[in-house]
Design a protein around this motif. Structure first.
Motif, mmCIF file in Angstrom:
data_model
loop_
_atom_site.group_PDB
_atom_site.id
_atom_site.type_symbol
_atom_site.label_atom_id
_atom_site.label_comp_id
_atom_site.label_asym_id
_atom_site.label_seq_id
_atom_site.Cartn_x
_atom_site.Cartn_y
_atom_site.Cartn_z
ATOM 1 N N LYS A 43 -12.726 1.613 -2.385
ATOM 2 C CA LYS A 43 -11.721 0.571 -2.165
ATOM 3 C C LYS A 43 -10.517 0.666 -3.091
ATOM 4 C CE LYS A 43 -14.028 -3.000 -4.954
ATOM 5 N NZ LYS A 43 -14.636 -4.366 -4.905
ATOM 6 N N ASP A 44 -10.705 1.260 -4.284
ATOM 7 C CA ASP A 44 -9.575 1.322 -5.214
ATOM 8 C C ASP A 44 -9.236 2.742 -5.663
ATOM 9 O OD1 ASP A 44 -11.907 1.634 -6.658
ATOM 10 O OD2 ASP A 44 -11.148 0.609 -8.443
ATOM 11 N N GLY A 45 -9.705 3.747 -4.917
ATOM 12 C CA GLY A 45 -9.333 5.100 -5.310
ATOM 13 C C GLY A 45 -10.184 6.203 -4.709
ATOM 14 N N ILE A 46 -10.109 7.361 -5.370
ATOM 15 C CA ILE A 46 -10.797 8.584 -4.924
ATOM 16 C C ILE A 46 -11.600 9.149 -6.093
ATOM 17 C CG2 ILE A 46 -10.484 10.949 -4.060
ATOM 18 C CD1 ILE A 46 -9.577 8.928 -2.022
ATOM 19 N N VAL A 47 -12.806 9.674 -5.791
ATOM 20 C CA VAL A 47 -13.628 10.347 -6.794
ATOM 21 C C VAL A 47 -14.034 11.711 -6.258
ATOM 22 C CG1 VAL A 47 -15.820 10.331 -8.054
ATOM 23 C CG2 VAL A 47 -14.504 8.214 -7.825
ATOM 24 N N ILE A 141 -3.838 8.720 -3.915
ATOM 25 C CA ILE A 141 -3.432 7.340 -3.660
ATOM 26 C C ILE A 141 -1.918 7.367 -3.528
ATOM 27 C CG2 ILE A 141 -3.254 5.006 -4.574
ATOM 28 C CD1 ILE A 141 -5.837 5.346 -5.972
ATOM 29 N N ASP A 142 -1.416 7.010 -2.362
ATOM 30 C CA ASP A 142 0.027 6.978 -2.137
ATOM 31 C C ASP A 142 0.403 5.652 -1.493
ATOM 32 O OD1 ASP A 142 -0.819 7.271 0.507
ATOM 33 O OD2 ASP A 142 -0.403 9.425 0.555
ATOM 34 N N LYS A 143 1.553 5.595 -0.855
ATOM 35 C CA LYS A 143 2.024 4.338 -0.264
ATOM 36 C C LYS A 143 1.099 3.829 0.837
ATOM 37 C CE LYS A 143 5.091 6.833 2.923
ATOM 38 N NZ LYS A 143 6.505 7.069 3.314
ATOM 39 N N ASN A 144 0.261 4.704 1.372
ATOM 40 C CA ASN A 144 -0.696 4.312 2.411
ATOM 41 C C ASN A 144 -2.049 3.914 1.835
ATOM 42 O OD1 ASN A 144 1.177 4.981 4.519
ATOM 43 N ND2 ASN A 144 0.683 7.141 4.193
ATOM 44 N N GLY A 145 -2.168 3.933 0.508
ATOM 45 C CA GLY A 145 -3.441 3.630 -0.141
ATOM 46 C C GLY A 145 -4.258 4.897 -0.356
ATOM 47 N N PRO A 146 -5.555 4.774 -0.693
ATOM 48 C CA PRO A 146 -6.399 5.956 -0.893
ATOM 49 C C PRO A 146 -6.597 6.729 0.415
ATOM 50 C CG PRO A 146 -7.433 3.986 -1.812
ATOM 51 C CD PRO A 146 -6.284 3.526 -0.974
ATOM 52 N N SER A 147 -6.554 8.055 0.339
ATOM 53 C CA SER A 147 -6.827 8.883 1.511
ATOM 54 C C SER A 147 -7.488 10.184 1.074
ATOM 55 C CB SER A 147 -5.550 9.169 2.316
ATOM 56 O OG SER A 147 -4.521 9.640 1.475
ATOM 57 N N SER A 214 -13.641 14.146 -11.348
ATOM 58 C CA SER A 214 -12.322 13.572 -11.624
ATOM 59 C C SER A 214 -12.122 12.359 -10.710
ATOM 60 C CB SER A 214 -11.217 14.603 -11.401
ATOM 61 O OG SER A 214 -11.095 14.916 -10.028
ATOM 62 N N TRP A 215 -11.081 11.571 -11.000
ATOM 63 C CA TRP A 215 -10.826 10.386 -10.181
ATOM 64 C C TRP A 215 -9.356 10.039 -10.161
ATOM 65 C CZ3 TRP A 215 -13.544 5.838 -13.306
ATOM 66 C CH2 TRP A 215 -13.022 5.792 -14.592
ATOM 67 N N ILE A 216 -8.994 9.248 -9.150
ATOM 68 C CA ILE A 216 -7.653 8.682 -9.015
ATOM 69 C C ILE A 216 -7.856 7.221 -8.637
ATOM 70 C CG2 ILE A 216 -5.349 9.008 -8.017
ATOM 71 C CD1 ILE A 216 -6.610 11.550 -6.616
ATOM 72 N N GLY A 217 -7.271 6.307 -9.385
ATOM 73 C CA GLY A 217 -7.446 4.901 -9.051
ATOM 74 C C GLY A 217 -6.893 3.986 -10.111
ATOM 75 N N ASP A 218 -7.261 2.716 -10.030
ATOM 76 C CA ASP A 218 -6.791 1.732 -10.996
ATOM 77 C C ASP A 218 -7.239 2.089 -12.412
ATOM 78 O OD1 ASP A 218 -5.739 0.398 -8.845
ATOM 79 O OD2 ASP A 218 -7.390 -1.031 -8.662
ATOM 80 N N GLU A 219 -8.450 2.648 -12.523
ATOM 81 C CA GLU A 219 -8.983 2.997 -13.841
ATOM 82 C C GLU A 219 -8.167 4.095 -14.520
ATOM 83 O OE1 GLU A 219 -11.955 1.964 -15.393
ATOM 84 O OE2 GLU A 219 -13.125 0.978 -13.830
ATOM 85 N N SER A 220 -7.546 4.957 -13.712
ATOM 86 C CA SER A 220 -6.760 6.063 -14.271
ATOM 87 C C SER A 220 -5.259 5.811 -14.175
ATOM 88 C CB SER A 220 -7.112 7.370 -13.551
ATOM 89 O OG SER A 220 -6.703 7.307 -12.187
#
Length: 247
Positions: A43-47, A141-147, A214-220
């Protein structure tokens, strides 16, 4: 010559009588013999998580990474030939840089994937080249959200909520289907990803491996970064405990 490969597998530009391109199928086999790579869209990113098989005890730990950064907000993990994966990553960086210079805005993942799959597909058209022997899991994570997408050696690209490629992909997909990905946070997904990688590695205990994440999201902060070491170690320990309980 028969349609089982003899004579029709010498070139990527040759179809067999039943419409198969054997060079592309062989490239897929190279991916299947590689360590497992999984990607989770939550819901808030990619792992990303990678089972990086260690073929020699003499190798430097944490060298030859399979997870790479393409742009500040885009990450990529590859299964298959490491050198082929690096070539695709370099091409993806060039495309992302070109988009930024042209439009003065961060590249959306859909545009980058479109350019990347056309590049990969071009290597299935000519007898002077061979298909890339790797599958690419790419997320942002871009303007369309996580993908999250997977680009295969044939040049086809699919969007996923949870993706798995490599040796243990079938069991990994089964485990991913059990998760409610849309309800997980990136921190929770890190623990699930580590558990799945350790679970699918169980069939190949004779080989050591490193868990790369690795991850991309609010935490990073919306930037593609390695999972912090303390969280990485905690996730590994929980994965090992879960595997012992499973056994």
């Amino acid at each position: 010559m028969t349609s089982i490969g003899t004579g029709y597998d010498l070139s990527a530009s040759t179809y067999s009588p039943d419409g198969r391109i054997f060079q592309v199928e062989y490239a897929n086999k190279a991916v299947e013999n590689s360590g497992t790579v999984i990607g989770l869209k939550v819901k808030d990113g990619i792992v990303f998580a990678v089972e990086k098989l260690i073929h020699s005890k003499l190798l430097v730990p944490e060298a030859n990474k399979r997870i790479q950064t393409i742009d500040r907000h885009i990450g990529m993990a590859t299964a298959g030939y490491l050198a082929d994966g690096r070539q695709i990553a370099n091409r993806a960086r060039d495309e992302a840089s070109n988009y930024r210079e042209t439009y003065r805005t961060p590249p959306p993942l859909t545009e980058l994937v479109t350019r990347l799959r056309l590049y990969v597909q071009a290597y299935t058209l000519y007898s002077s080249v061979r298909p890339f022997g790797c599958s690419t899991v790419i997320g942002a994570i871009d303007k369309n959200g996580p993908s999250l997408y997977v680009v295969e050696p044939s040049g086809i690209a699919y969007g996923y909520n949870g993706a798995a490629v490599g040796k243990g992909r079938q069991l990994a997909k089964t485990e991913l289907e059990k998760l409610k990905l849309s309800e997980l946070t990136t921190r929770e997904a890190v623990f699930e990803a580590a558990r799945i990688i350790y679970l699918v590695h169980d069939d190949a205990k004779e080989k050591e491996f490193e868990l790369e994440m690795s991850w991309i999201g609010d935490e990073s902060g919306g930037i593609h970064l390695p999972v912090p070491k303390d969280l990485h170690q905690e996730a590994e320990q929980k994965a090992k405990d879960a595997l012992e309980n499973f056994d």
